[in-house]
Design a protein around this motif. Structure first.
Motif, PDB file in Angstrom:
ATOM      1  N   ARG A  63      -6.913  10.083  -1.359  1.00 45.07           N
ATOM      2  CA  ARG A  63      -6.777  10.596   0.014  1.00 45.07           C
ATOM      3  C   ARG A  63      -5.773   9.767   0.806  1.00 45.07           C
ATOM      4  NH1 ARG A  63     -11.630  10.629  -1.831  1.00 45.07           N
ATOM      5  NH2 ARG A  63     -11.990   8.495  -1.145  1.00 45.07           N
TER       6      ARG A  63
ATOM      7  N   LEU B 192      -4.823   7.952   3.924  1.00 47.29           N
ATOM      8  CA  LEU B 192      -5.540   7.363   5.075  1.00 47.29           C
ATOM      9  C   LEU B 192      -4.569   7.202   6.233  1.00 47.29           C
ATOM     10  CD1 LEU B 192      -7.390   4.503   3.166  1.00 47.29           C
ATOM     11  CD2 LEU B 192      -8.100   6.874   3.470  1.00 47.29           C
TER      12      LEU B 192
ATOM     13  N   GLY C 113       5.074   6.494   6.593  1.00 49.62           N
ATOM     14  CA  GLY C 113       5.193   5.810   5.305  1.00 49.62           C
ATOM     15  C   GLY C 113       6.483   5.007   5.175  1.00 49.62           C
TER      16      GLY C 113
ATOM     17  N   LEU D 237       0.848  -1.194   0.000  1.00 50.05           N
ATOM     18  CA  LEU D 237       0.000   0.000   0.000  1.00 50.05           C
ATOM     19  C   LEU D 237       0.882   1.241   0.000  1.00 50.05           C
ATOM     20  CD1 LEU D 237      -2.988  -0.793   2.393  1.00 50.05           C
ATOM     21  CD2 LEU D 237      -2.646  -1.389  -0.010  1.00 50.05           C
ATOM     22  N   LEU D 238       0.786   1.989  -1.096  1.00 46.20           N
ATOM     23  CA  LEU D 238       1.632   3.162  -1.300  1.00 46.20           C
ATOM     24  C   LEU D 238       0.735   4.283  -1.842  1.00 46.20           C
ATOM     25  CD1 LEU D 238       4.712   3.071  -0.834  1.00 46.20           C
ATOM     26  CD2 LEU D 238       4.993   2.695  -3.290  1.00 46.20           C
ATOM     27  N   PRO D 239       0.604   5.396  -1.104  1.00 45.44           N
ATOM     28  CA  PRO D 239      -0.365   6.417  -1.531  1.00 45.44           C
ATOM     29  C   PRO D 239      -0.143   6.918  -2.955  1.00 45.44           C
ATOM     30  CG  PRO D 239       0.399   6.880   0.692  1.00 45.44           C
ATOM     31  CD  PRO D 239       1.210   5.719   0.191  1.00 45.44           C
TER      32      PRO D 239
ATOM     33  N   GLY E 238       2.370   0.560   5.720  1.00 43.54           N
ATOM     34  CA  GLY E 238       3.469   1.276   6.357  1.00 43.54           C
ATOM     35  C   GLY E 238       3.089   1.959   7.656  1.00 43.54           C
ATOM     36  N   PRO E 239       4.089   2.541   8.318  1.00 40.74           N
ATOM     37  CA  PRO E 239       3.836   3.280   9.565  1.00 40.74           C
ATOM     38  C   PRO E 239       3.314   4.690   9.248  1.00 40.74           C
ATOM     39  CG  PRO E 239       6.159   3.394   9.019  1.00 40.74           C
ATOM     40  CD  PRO E 239       5.504   2.579   7.923  1.00 40.74           C
ATOM     41  N   GLU E 240       3.071   5.479  10.272  1.00 41.14           N
ATOM     42  CA  GLU E 240       2.509   6.833  10.091  1.00 41.14           C
ATOM     43  C   GLU E 240       3.332   7.652   9.089  1.00 41.14           C
ATOM     44  OE1 GLU E 240       2.796   5.319  13.002  1.00 41.14           O
ATOM     45  OE2 GLU E 240       1.084   5.790  14.311  1.00 41.14           O
TER      46      GLU E 240
ATOM     47  N   SER F 270      -2.482   1.913  -4.824  1.00 44.64           N
ATOM     48  CA  SER F 270      -3.028   3.030  -4.063  1.00 44.64           C
ATOM     49  C   SER F 270      -4.486   2.739  -3.721  1.00 44.64           C
ATOM     50  CB  SER F 270      -2.925   4.302  -4.899  1.00 44.64           C
ATOM     51  OG  SER F 270      -3.763   5.294  -4.357  1.00 44.64           O
ATOM     52  N   LEU F 271      -4.941   3.315  -2.622  1.00 43.45           N
ATOM     53  CA  LEU F 271      -6.354   3.170  -2.235  1.00 43.45           C
ATOM     54  C   LEU F 271      -7.161   4.393  -2.658  1.00 43.45           C
ATOM     55  CD1 LEU F 271      -5.784   1.754   1.367  1.00 43.45           C
ATOM     56  CD2 LEU F 271      -6.638   0.474  -0.596  1.00 43.45           C
ATOM     57  N   GLY F 272      -6.553   5.268  -3.449  1.00 44.59           N
ATOM     58  CA  GLY F 272      -7.282   6.453  -3.901  1.00 44.59           C
ATOM     59  C   GLY F 272      -6.532   7.720  -3.548  1.00 44.59           C
TER      60      GLY F 272
ATOM     61  N   ALA G 123      -5.898   2.262   6.600  1.00 44.12           N
ATOM     62  CA  ALA G 123      -5.505   1.742   5.288  1.00 44.12           C
ATOM     63  C   ALA G 123      -5.616   0.213   5.221  1.00 44.12           C
ATOM     64  CB  ALA G 123      -4.082   2.199   4.953  1.00 44.12           C
TER      65      ALA G 123
HETATM   66  N1  SAM Z   1       3.284  10.471   3.708  1.00 45.03           N
HETATM   67  C1  SAM Z   1       3.173   9.050   3.893  1.00 45.03           C
HETATM   68  C2  SAM Z   1       3.407   8.338   2.542  1.00 45.03           C
HETATM   69  O1  SAM Z   1       3.361   8.998   1.523  1.00 45.03           O
HETATM   70  O2  SAM Z   1       3.583   7.103   2.530  1.00 45.03           O
HETATM   71  C3  SAM Z   1       1.793   8.743   4.426  1.00 45.03           C
HETATM   72  C4  SAM Z   1       1.787   7.503   5.201  1.00 45.03           C
HETATM   73  S1  SAM Z   1       0.172   6.901   5.578  1.00 45.03           S
HETATM   74  C5  SAM Z   1      -0.324   7.934   6.885  1.00 45.03           C
HETATM   75  C6  SAM Z   1       0.580   5.377   6.366  1.00 45.03           C
HETATM   76  C7  SAM Z   1       0.470   4.152   5.496  1.00 45.03           C
HETATM   77  O3  SAM Z   1      -0.887   3.918   5.151  1.00 45.03           O
HETATM   78  C8  SAM Z   1       1.216   4.216   4.197  1.00 45.03           C
HETATM   79  O4  SAM Z   1       2.558   3.816   4.339  1.00 45.03           O
HETATM   80  C9  SAM Z   1       0.432   3.259   3.320  1.00 45.03           C
HETATM   81  O5  SAM Z   1       0.862   1.943   3.505  1.00 45.03           O
HETATM   82  C10 SAM Z   1      -0.980   3.418   3.832  1.00 45.03           C
HETATM   83  N2  SAM Z   1      -1.815   4.362   3.070  1.00 45.03           N
HETATM   84  C11 SAM Z   1      -2.412   5.479   3.517  1.00 45.03           C
HETATM   85  N3  SAM Z   1      -3.143   6.061   2.559  1.00 45.03           N
HETATM   86  C12 SAM Z   1      -3.004   5.311   1.451  1.00 45.03           C
HETATM   87  C13 SAM Z   1      -3.514   5.384   0.119  1.00 45.03           C
HETATM   88  N4  SAM Z   1      -4.318   6.355  -0.276  1.00 45.03           N
HETATM   89  N5  SAM Z   1      -3.161   4.410  -0.738  1.00 45.03           N
HETATM   90  C14 SAM Z   1      -2.337   3.405  -0.365  1.00 45.03           C
HETATM   91  N6  SAM Z   1      -1.824   3.289   0.874  1.00 45.03           N
HETATM   92  C15 SAM Z   1      -2.153   4.209   1.778  1.00 45.03           C
END
Ligand code: SAM
Length: 251
Positions: free
Chosen positions: A229, A231, A207, A180-182, A203-205, A225-227, A236
């Motif tokens: 936004r 999360l 990323g 999961l990668l934003p 990933g952690p908070e 990606s989950l979209g 996530a």
């Molecule tokens: N700035 C960080 C980044 O770009 O990875 C944000 C990390 S997010 C708060 C924490 C974790 O949630 C990420 O490492 C990812 O695994 C997952 N995650 C959060 N939003 C996501 C999204 N829209 N798509 C895919 N994964 C997401």
């Protein structure tokens, strides 16, 4: 009304009287105030469940009899591993609870380069026991008769190394691995449908670092990606599990 369920990790035989394990008896007496004659459900994690009647309530003991076996399974056809960067106590508890409710077969806690939580061996062992108890309580609540495994906390590079070895040695390649990668370009629907096994890496908070994302890709993980936004990390994993169950699992 649904009968209250108790995990009873012993041999359970129809026709026998069973004394509930101490923790379950304590919960039954103090929190649920069960009484002689009450009906309940026992499961021992080996599949199926038993309806039973309370035949005796003592100060610390609950005995049940009149057992009937029901071959009920509530497992998903998709064996999902949720590989989650360890979060603070409260959030990780929530992640474990939701993973069980959403049908994960296995939870793999991981430490990553940006993990805020650091666990030494002693604390990791204590947390593992605590998570195991959350798994039990969640299975009692959601009706699962088999306990998902909570694996020992591992460092992400070690764990990825093991997966890579497995993939080159065996048919583990049949498993779909999602990272999961934003900012990934693919969505959950883009990779080919999983056969029976799926691993979702969260990933952690802060990323994943670029190096970690690259190492995951080398171990066969497809970035998705989950979209649009971002999360919270605890959202996530739950969102991905629910979506993958809807696409390829429970329904
Ligand atoms: N700035 C960080 C980044 O770009 O990875 C944000 C990390 S997010 C708060 C924490 C974790 O949630 C990420 O490492 C990812 O695994 C997952 N995650 C959060 N939003 C996501 C999204 N829209 N798509 C895919 N994964 C997401």
């Amino acid at each position: 009304m649904a009968l209250t369920r108790f995990y009873c990790p012993t041999d359970i035989e129809v026709g026998a009287n069973i004394r509930l394990p101490a923790a379950a008896a304590h919960h039954a007496l103090k929190a649920l105030r069960v009484q002689t004659g009450d009906r309940l459900v026992l499961f021992n994690g080996r599949g199926g469940e038993f309806t039973a009647t309370v035949t005796h309530c003592g100060k610390d003991a609950v005995v049940v009899g009149d057992l009937e076996f029901r071959a009920v399974e509530r497992e998903s056809p998709l064996a999902i591993t949720l590989a989650q960067a360890v979060l603070n106590a409260e959030k990780m508890d929530w992640v474990v609870q939701k993973a069980v409710e959403l049908g994960a077969a296995r939870i793999q806690p991981l430490t990553t380069s940006r993990s805020v939580v650091r666990l030494d061996a002693g604390r990791a062992a204590k947390r593992a026991l605590h998570w195991q108890n959350i798994v039990i309580a969640s299975c009692e609540q959601c009706g699962r008769n088999r306990l998902p495994e909570v694996a020992a906390v591992a460092a992400l590079p070690d764990w990825l190394g093991q997966l890579k070895d497995q993939a080159t040695r065996s048919a583990a390649a049949a498993e779909l691995r999602l990272l999961l990668l934003p900012d990934a370009e693919a969505s959950l629907r883009d990779p080919p449908p999983p056969d029976q096994k799926l691993t979702v890496l969260v990933g952690p908070e802060g990323g994943f670092s670029d190096d970690e994302a690259r190492a995951a890709a080398t171990a066969g993980f497809v970035p998705v990606s989950l979209g649009p936004r971002i999360l919270r990390t605890e959202t996530a994993g739950a969102a991905a599990l629910a979506a993958m169950q809807a696409l390829y699992g429970d329904w």
